[in-house]
Design an enzyme around this catalytic site. Structure first.
Site, PDB file in Angstrom:
ATOM      1  N   ASP A  45       0.830  -1.207   0.000  1.00  0.00           N
ATOM      2  CA  ASP A  45       0.000   0.000   0.000  1.00  0.00           C
ATOM      3  C   ASP A  45       0.865   1.258   0.000  1.00  0.00           C
ATOM      4  O   ASP A  45       1.606   1.516   0.949  1.00  0.00           O
ATOM      5  CB  ASP A  45      -0.874  -0.010   1.266  1.00  0.00           C
ATOM      6  CG  ASP A  45      -1.857   1.158   1.287  1.00  0.00           C
ATOM      7  OD1 ASP A  45      -2.905   1.038   0.631  1.00  0.00           O
ATOM      8  OD2 ASP A  45      -1.561   2.177   1.941  1.00  0.00           O
ATOM      9  N   HIS A 108      -7.864   8.918  -2.285  1.00  0.00           N
ATOM     10  CA  HIS A 108      -7.299   8.873  -0.931  1.00  0.00           C
ATOM     11  C   HIS A 108      -8.282   9.394   0.136  1.00  0.00           C
ATOM     12  O   HIS A 108      -8.470   8.756   1.167  1.00  0.00           O
ATOM     13  CB  HIS A 108      -6.005   9.685  -0.908  1.00  0.00           C
ATOM     14  CG  HIS A 108      -5.051   9.282   0.165  1.00  0.00           C
ATOM     15  ND1 HIS A 108      -3.699   9.374   0.034  1.00  0.00           N
ATOM     16  CD2 HIS A 108      -5.250   8.784   1.415  1.00  0.00           C
ATOM     17  CE1 HIS A 108      -3.104   8.956   1.139  1.00  0.00           C
ATOM     18  NE2 HIS A 108      -4.033   8.596   1.994  1.00  0.00           N
TER      19      HIS A 108
END
Ligand code: NAP
Length: 278
Positions: A45, A108
């Site tokens: 990630d 995000h």
């Protein structure tokens, strides 16, 4: 180490645990990510705003793990929510990573004050059609944000990555995600610096199963059906965090850990309705 996988709503596969890379940067960052790959993590990630996509790409090349075994995830920052910006942001991420596709790409934060996350979502839908991104998802989205992107495009996110740890167990958002067929990923899955290692439900379960408190918390995540992405710069902890598939928490142990949740349990007040990140 064999890691179980989940099938996402688009047919792609996601490891049941991954590796968080914030704030790993520079040579030490590369070494930590190489170690994570060697230990066995296959979901990595990153994000534009972690400023470490180059390090992630370099670590992938150095570790030599076959590309098709990896799920590389990045994230579009708030300043790139316009349609064209989201497309070029993704191309720039790929360039920094040195990859020809992302396996998972997320928005995000929704930044509702800015109100352009649906544009970024349309860009992700098109990037997926072009094959530059295998799976598309979001992060820090509430039920309203999820509904809006689905209503506008007919495409549901495959993943919603949200803050989730014992002090903030997110029962409601987990149920929303599940109802929409969206896999929950957990950021700060241990609770970061406020990890509740000494809380009796965690410490007692660790003793009962002969494991470390961090493993209890990550096992709790796995049994909730959420995908934790713990970060550690320490190889021994990386290995320990991955080793959570050889024991099972009882229902009482699960419930006791979930009961540590507090209404104000967020780590830094990151309420997606008000918190904005560019
Ligand atoms: P975390 O993974 O819950 O905690 C990381 C901290 O715990 C580090 O200080 C690490 O120290 C320590 N640690 C790790 N394993 C441990 C163990 N077994 N025993 C004791 N301490 C341990 O928190 P996080 O780094 O905030 O979150 C993980 C990832 O989530 C990030 O790296 C990032 O990829 C992602 N994230 C996403 C968002 C979003 O908005 N989408 C927000 C925040 C984070 P050492 O490194 O020294 O081992």
């Amino acid at each position: 180490m064999d890691i179980p996988t989940h099938e996402l709503n688009d047919g792609q596969s996601l490891p049941a645990i991954g590796f968080g890379t914030y704030p790993l940067r520079g040579d030490d960052g590369i070494a930590a990510i190489v170690s994570a790959l060697e230990v066995g993590y296959r979901l990595i990630d990153t994000a534009v705003n972690y400023e470490n996509e180059r390090e992630v790409g370099e670590a992938i090349r150095r570790a030599g793990v076959p590309r098709d075994e990896l799920v590389v995830c990045s994230k579009i920052p708030g300043r790139h929510h316009g349609y064209d910006d989201a497309i070029s942001s993704t191309h720039e991420s790929l360039e920094r990573l040195g990859l020809d596709h992302l396996d998972l790409h997320l928005i995000h934060w929704p930044n509702p004050g800015q109100g352009r996350y649906a544009e970024a979502w349309r860009a992700l839908v098109d990037l997926q059609r072009e094959g530059l991104v295998r799976s598309i998802g979001v992060s820090n989205f509430t039920a309203d944000h999820l509904r809006r992107v689905f209503d506008e495009t007919g495409v549901a996110p495959a993943v919603n990555q949200i803050e989730l740890h014992p002090y903030f167990p997110q029962q409601e958002m987990r149920a929303v995600n599940e109802g929409l067929g969206i896999r929950t990923e957990s950021w700060s899955p241990l609770g970061k610096r406020q990890a509740p290692f000494a809380e009796p439900p965690v410490a007692d379960a660790a003793e009962a199963h002969g494991v470390q408190p961090g493993q209890v918390i990550l096992r709790w995540q796995v049994q909730l059906g959420a995908v934790p992405i713990p970060k550690s710069a320490t190889p021994a902890r990386q290995r320990e965090n991955l080793d959570v598939f050889g024991f099972e928490l009882t229902k009482d142990e699960m419930d006791a850990i979930t009961a540590l949740g507090r209404p104000d349990g967020r780590l830094f007040g990151g309420d997606p309705e008000t918190h904005e990140e560019m």
